[in-house]
Design a protein around this motif. Sequence first.
Motif, PDB file in Angstrom:
ATOM      1  N   ASP A  85     -31.008 -68.215  27.487  1.00  0.00           N
ATOM      2  CA  ASP A  85     -30.138 -67.555  26.314  1.00  0.00           C
ATOM      3  C   ASP A  85     -30.802 -67.931  25.106  1.00  0.00           C
ATOM      4  OD1 ASP A  85     -28.323 -66.449  27.945  1.00  0.00           O
ATOM      5  OD2 ASP A  85     -26.712 -67.904  27.481  1.00  0.00           O
ATOM      6  N   ASP A 144     -34.008 -65.845  24.897  1.00  0.00           N
ATOM      7  CA  ASP A 144     -33.671 -64.593  24.253  1.00  0.00           C
ATOM      8  C   ASP A 144     -33.609 -64.618  23.152  1.00  0.00           C
ATOM      9  OD1 ASP A 144     -33.560 -63.732  26.902  1.00  0.00           O
ATOM     10  OD2 ASP A 144     -31.531 -63.528  27.117  1.00  0.00           O
ATOM     11  N   GLU A 184     -25.812 -59.347  21.276  1.00  0.00           N
ATOM     12  CA  GLU A 184     -24.723 -58.886  21.974  1.00  0.00           C
ATOM     13  C   GLU A 184     -25.033 -57.480  22.874  1.00  0.00           C
ATOM     14  OE1 GLU A 184     -21.460 -58.231  19.211  1.00  0.00           O
ATOM     15  OE2 GLU A 184     -22.030 -60.360  18.204  1.00  0.00           O
ATOM     16  N   GLN A 233     -26.590 -58.685  25.965  1.00  0.00           N
ATOM     17  CA  GLN A 233     -25.665 -58.994  27.186  1.00  0.00           C
ATOM     18  C   GLN A 233     -25.029 -58.062  27.687  1.00  0.00           C
ATOM     19  OE1 GLN A 233     -25.337 -61.971  27.982  1.00  0.00           O
ATOM     20  NE2 GLN A 233     -27.002 -62.742  26.836  1.00  0.00           N
ATOM     21  N   ARG A 237     -27.308 -56.645  30.166  1.00  0.00           N
ATOM     22  CA  ARG A 237     -27.593 -57.626  31.304  1.00  0.00           C
ATOM     23  C   ARG A 237     -26.534 -57.973  32.281  1.00  0.00           C
ATOM     24  NH1 ARG A 237     -30.524 -63.400  29.660  1.00  0.00           N
ATOM     25  NH2 ARG A 237     -28.143 -63.918  29.680  1.00  0.00           N
ATOM     26  N   ASN A 238     -25.260 -58.112  31.558  1.00  0.00           N
ATOM     27  CA  ASN A 238     -24.049 -58.451  32.278  1.00  0.00           C
ATOM     28  C   ASN A 238     -23.020 -57.321  32.017  1.00  0.00           C
ATOM     29  OD1 ASN A 238     -25.040 -61.111  33.083  1.00  0.00           O
ATOM     30  ND2 ASN A 238     -24.691 -61.608  30.974  1.00  0.00           N
TER      31      ASN A 238
END
Length: 158
Positions: free
Chosen positions: A113, A116, A149, A152, A155-156
């Motif tokens: 993280d 990133d 954000e 994320q 990615r998720n």
Amino acid sequence: MSIEINNESGVGVDEENLAALAAHVLGELGINPLAELSVVVVDEDAMAELHEKWMGEPGPTDVLAFPMDELRPGGGARGEGDGPADPALLGDVVLCPQVAARQAEEAGHSTADELDLLCTHGILHLLGYDHAEPEEHKEMFGLQSRLLESWQGVRNPR
């Protein structure tokens, strides 16, 4: 987009993730799809050398950005000067995973993280964003947060 990841650090990093993140950030910012970006991952000694040579500061740092437009006379930030010599060449982002790991521990999140965040931060610097002044800081860090954000979310996905 052409995104090259070169890991010279001796530390395992998720190169595919960094390339996907960089493509996401550049895409979200509407950067020319022919853009070329290089992300170099180095160890602390190499980063300390770059930090001292280019910033005049001792010791390793977490991220450095070397925009291509700095190589031409009159190169400047967004919208200044004549524009880059080749709009497809963005420059280099240099990351140090050892420094990132220490910062991640302090921040309470993973090294991935933190990398990133640092990669996003470096890309924004390549594109002319800065954080020296309060308004610049607010703009750059706000944009950085929004980009992370949205990353994320990609990615998720829920």
